[in-house]
Each structure stands twice: as structure tokens, then as C-alpha cells.
Motif scaffolding. Structure first.
Motif, mmCIF file in Angstrom:
data_model
loop_
_atom_site.group_PDB
_atom_site.id
_atom_site.type_symbol
_atom_site.label_atom_id
_atom_site.label_comp_id
_atom_site.label_asym_id
_atom_site.label_seq_id
_atom_site.Cartn_x
_atom_site.Cartn_y
_atom_site.Cartn_z
ATOM 1 N N VAL A 145 0.859 -1.181 0.000
ATOM 2 C CA VAL A 145 0.000 0.000 0.000
ATOM 3 C C VAL A 145 0.897 1.234 0.000
ATOM 4 N N TRP A 146 0.591 2.211 -0.860
ATOM 5 C CA TRP A 146 1.313 3.476 -0.868
ATOM 6 C C TRP A 146 0.873 4.299 0.339
ATOM 7 N N HIS A 147 1.839 4.823 1.083
ATOM 8 C CA HIS A 147 1.484 5.616 2.256
ATOM 9 C C HIS A 147 2.647 6.513 2.670
ATOM 10 N N THR A 148 2.321 7.539 3.425
ATOM 11 C CA THR A 148 3.283 8.371 4.141
ATOM 12 C C THR A 148 3.145 8.026 5.614
ATOM 13 N N ASP A 149 4.248 7.857 6.310
ATOM 14 C CA ASP A 149 4.192 7.385 7.689
ATOM 15 C C ASP A 149 3.498 8.391 8.614
ATOM 16 N N VAL A 150 2.691 7.851 9.485
ATOM 17 C CA VAL A 150 2.076 8.495 10.654
ATOM 18 C C VAL A 150 1.472 9.875 10.361
ATOM 19 N N THR A 151 0.806 10.027 9.230
ATOM 20 C CA THR A 151 0.124 11.307 8.984
ATOM 21 C C THR A 151 -1.085 11.478 9.900
ATOM 22 N N LEU A 204 -7.061 4.659 12.123
ATOM 23 C CA LEU A 204 -7.900 3.459 12.100
ATOM 24 C C LEU A 204 -7.938 2.740 10.746
ATOM 25 N N PRO A 205 -8.214 3.413 9.616
ATOM 26 C CA PRO A 205 -8.331 2.654 8.373
ATOM 27 C C PRO A 205 -7.041 1.946 7.981
ATOM 28 N N GLY A 206 -5.889 2.565 8.249
ATOM 29 C CA GLY A 206 -4.629 1.921 7.889
ATOM 30 C C GLY A 206 -4.349 0.686 8.718
ATOM 31 N N PHE A 207 -4.516 0.794 10.030
ATOM 32 C CA PHE A 207 -4.200 -0.333 10.898
ATOM 33 C C PHE A 207 -5.310 -1.377 10.943
ATOM 34 N N ALA A 208 -6.525 -1.014 10.554
ATOM 35 C CA ALA A 208 -7.621 -1.999 10.521
ATOM 36 C C ALA A 208 -7.380 -3.083 9.477
ATOM 37 N N MET A 241 3.651 20.071 -2.150
ATOM 38 C CA MET A 241 3.650 18.614 -2.278
ATOM 39 C C MET A 241 2.269 18.079 -1.936
ATOM 40 N N LEU A 242 1.847 17.089 -2.657
ATOM 41 C CA LEU A 242 0.582 16.418 -2.364
ATOM 42 C C LEU A 242 0.740 15.658 -1.053
ATOM 43 N N PHE A 243 -0.218 15.851 -0.123
ATOM 44 C CA PHE A 243 -0.054 15.297 1.215
ATOM 45 C C PHE A 243 -1.318 14.554 1.661
ATOM 46 N N VAL A 244 -1.756 13.634 0.831
ATOM 47 C CA VAL A 244 -2.823 12.703 1.198
ATOM 48 C C VAL A 244 -2.338 11.302 0.844
ATOM 49 N N ASN A 245 -2.827 10.289 1.557
ATOM 50 C CA ASN A 245 -2.395 8.921 1.260
ATOM 51 C C ASN A 245 -3.503 7.933 1.586
ATOM 52 N N ALA A 246 -3.440 6.783 0.931
ATOM 53 C CA ALA A 246 -4.535 5.812 0.964
ATOM 54 C C ALA A 246 -4.642 5.069 2.284
ATOM 55 N N SER A 247 -3.652 5.163 3.152
ATOM 56 C CA SER A 247 -3.734 4.475 4.441
ATOM 57 C C SER A 247 -4.454 5.280 5.510
ATOM 58 N N PHE A 248 -4.273 6.608 5.499
ATOM 59 C CA PHE A 248 -4.732 7.397 6.638
ATOM 60 C C PHE A 248 -5.657 8.560 6.295
ATOM 61 N N THR A 249 -5.740 8.984 5.039
ATOM 62 C CA THR A 249 -6.580 10.133 4.697
ATOM 63 C C THR A 249 -7.994 9.659 4.432
#
Length: 321
Positions: A145-151, A204-208, A241-249
Motif C-alpha cells: 500500500v502506498w502511504h506516508t508514515d504516521v500522517t 484506524l483505516p490503515g491499521f484496521a 507537495m501532495l499530502f494525502v495517502n490511501a492508508s490514513f486520509t
């Protein structure tokens, strides 16, 4: 013998010169296919040679291998400054065969600030070392999964230093994407639309994906949803810079759910563009040091039952603006 009739001038001029095309279109807000704008640095960047190490580019805008350094040795201020310039220019730096102890890995990362802890991930030798130990029966983690850490934090990590201690015989690569390039290549009307938008981030969505509700519930008070700009400015280079990601946004503030989902899907896709990416094939003892403010990353789980053991140290960051 009578020669064949010659078409009249009128007949020639009224005949269509090209066939008519049927109506055609691609779905709106898709991933654009075609040439890209690839700017590695801001327009006002001062391009100077590196004097204390060799920089070997791995892709057009992101990723460089650094030769000539032993990261187990203390950094002088001059060397730290030059490495930071390389990090800002290339967003992720690679160092082959360092084989650092956990303590040395922490000491290197601490040159960039206070170290971060993460109670949601397995701990290594100390509370600020995260261990990813994945084999056939290992726990699932942030792979594929593409993500930026701990956003989902008010102050997401500045960066991270990752070391592979054991690598599979094949596979297990990590990829990074340049989110300044991702922003630059959005249609102008989309950039205008999101430049001052804000989005909600939640752990929640990333760790779920790999934790149960019972495991997740105790952290809800510690990590409430937070808002960040959809487009952040880099605090050192000033680049957007684009600052959204599929794990946490989870949503864009002020938009109806369907509209927010549609726009976020489009923005998430930007990390998938190959021209914005670099891919690193690990060897045991390699180090990757990335700017978490400017990138997303993707750990490729394609190594089957083989073991992949990695340790990460993260550096605390600032509030995005």
C-alpha cells in the motif's frame, strides 16, 4: 475505345477527406497517461557539487545512492549539512552494506532531531526502534500500500532510517514516490481546487487492515483524527507537495462524501506513476533514509515464505502547513 469518365470538380470538393470519428472519451478524473513534468528541485535551487561523498542518481527526480561514507562514525556538522542537502534534492538516500547496530542507527537518525516512538508497531531493541519481521506466519504490516508514515499525528515524522537486516533471496523491494512531482503534474484546475483544502487523517483505516477492533480501540484517545493541508509546503525547500495517502486520509473537509471520495481516489493514484518513483533492491545491511514530508513509499510483499527483517527509526517532524 471510350476512356473512363473523370469525376467532376464538384464531386471531388464535396467528398469527405477523412472518415468521421465516433464519439469517444475516457472517464473524468482518471490517471493521466502521457509526458510528465519532472523537476527534481525548486526553481531557485542552487545546484552545487557534493564534496564529502559521491551521489549516484537512481531515478529522474527521486532516489540517490551515496558512496564513500561509513554511517557508524559520527557526523561532522559540515557532513550533516551536505547530507541534508542531498536528502532535500533526492528525497531518499541509499547506503549499501552499512550493517549498523540499532544504537548506531539511532545515533545517525538523531542528527536530524528527536526520535519518534510508535506504540502501534512492534518494538526492537529500544522503544524508538520499530521492527518489521515478516515470514510466512509473520504478522501483516504496512506492505502493498502506498502511504506516508504516521500522517495521523499532528506532527507527522520528518523522515525515517530503515535498515534491512535479513533479506529474502528475491523480492521484498521498497518503492518511493516523489509527491512534489505528483503535485506538479496534476491538472491546473485540480491544483487550484486543492491548494487550500484540508483533509482528515486517522490511524484506524490503515491499521484496521491487520489489527482487530480490540487491538485498535485503546489508542483512540491517544490518536484522535487530525486535519492537514491537502497540499503542504516543504518547510526547508518551500515546494508544494501532495499530502494525502490511501492508508490514513479519510475525507476532504467541506465536501460531500461522494465528491470527497472521488477526488481522493484521483489524488491517491498520483503515487502510482512510474516516472515519480524509485525502486530499491535490498541487500542485508543496506540503509534507506527518506524525507517523509516529501514522499510516499510501498513495501513489496512478493517473497512468499521467506523471511524479511527490517528495523526503522523515525525522526519527529513539524506541523504541516
Amino acid at each position: 475505345m471510350t476512356p473512363p469518365a473523370t469525376p467532376s470538380t464538384a464531386a471531388i470538393s464535396t467528398a469527405p477527406t477523412t472518415p468521421a470519428l465516433r464519439p469517444h472519451r475516457i472517464p473524468a478524473d482518471g490517471l493521466y497517461e502521457g509526458p510528465r513534468v519532472l523537476r527534481r528541485t525548486p526553481d531557485d535551487w542552487e545546484d552545487r557539487p557534493y564534496e564529502r561523498f559521491e551521489v549516484v542518481p537512481q531515478a529522474a527526480t527521486i532516489g540517490a545512492e551515496i558512496h564513500g561514507l561509513d554511517l557508524s562514525r559520527p557526523l561532522s556538522e559540515a557532513l550533516r549539512t551536505e547530507l541534508n542537502r542531498a536528502l532535500l534534492e533526492w528525497k531518499v538516500l541509499f547506503f549499501r552494506g552499512q550493517h549498523l547496530s540499532s544504537a548506531a542507527q539511532r545515533e545517525f537518525a538523531a542528527n536530524w532531531g528527536e526520535l519518534e516512538t510508535n506504540p502501534l508497531l512492534a518494538q526492537g531493541d529500544s522503544k524508538d526502534v520499530v521492527r518489521f519481521d515478516k515470514a510466512a506466519a509473520g504478522a501483516l504490516t504496512f506492505e502493498n500500500v502506498w502511504h506516508t508514515d504516521v500522517t495521523f499525528r499532528e506532527r507527522p515524522a520528518l523522515g525515517a532510517v530503515l535498515q534491512l537486516r535479513e533479506v529474502p533471496p528475491a523480492g521484498g523491494d521498497t518503492m518511493w514516490a516523489d509527491m512534489a512531482a505528483a503535485y506538479d503534474n496534476l491538472p491546473s484546475k485540480i491544483r487550484t481546487r486543492i491548494n487550500f483544502a484540508r483533509a482528515v487523517h486517522d490511524y484506524l483505516p490503515g491499521f484496521a487492515r491487520f489489527y482487530s477492533e480490540a487491538q485498535l480501540a485503546p489508542f483512540q484517545a491517544e490518536f484522535p483524527p487530525v486535519e492537514h493541508p491537502v497540499v503542504r509546503r516543504h518547510p526547508e525547500t518551500g515546494r508544494r507537495m501532495l499530502f494525502v495517502n490511501a492508508s490514513f486520509t479519510t475525507r476532504i473537509v467541506g465536501l460531500a462524501e461522494a465528491e470527497s471520495d472521488r477526488l481522493l481516489r484521483m489524488l491517491f493514484q498520483q503515487a502510482h506513476v512510474p516516472e515519480f518513483q524509485v525502486r530499491w533492491r535490498w541487500r542485508a545491511g543496506d540503509i534507506a533514509f527518506w524525507d517523509n514530508r516529501a514522499t510516499q513509499h510501498y513495501a513489496v510483499n512478493d517473497y512468499g515464505a521467506h523471511r524479511r527483517l527490517a528495523e526503522r527509526v523515525a525522526i519527529a517532524g513539524d506541523r504541516p502547513y
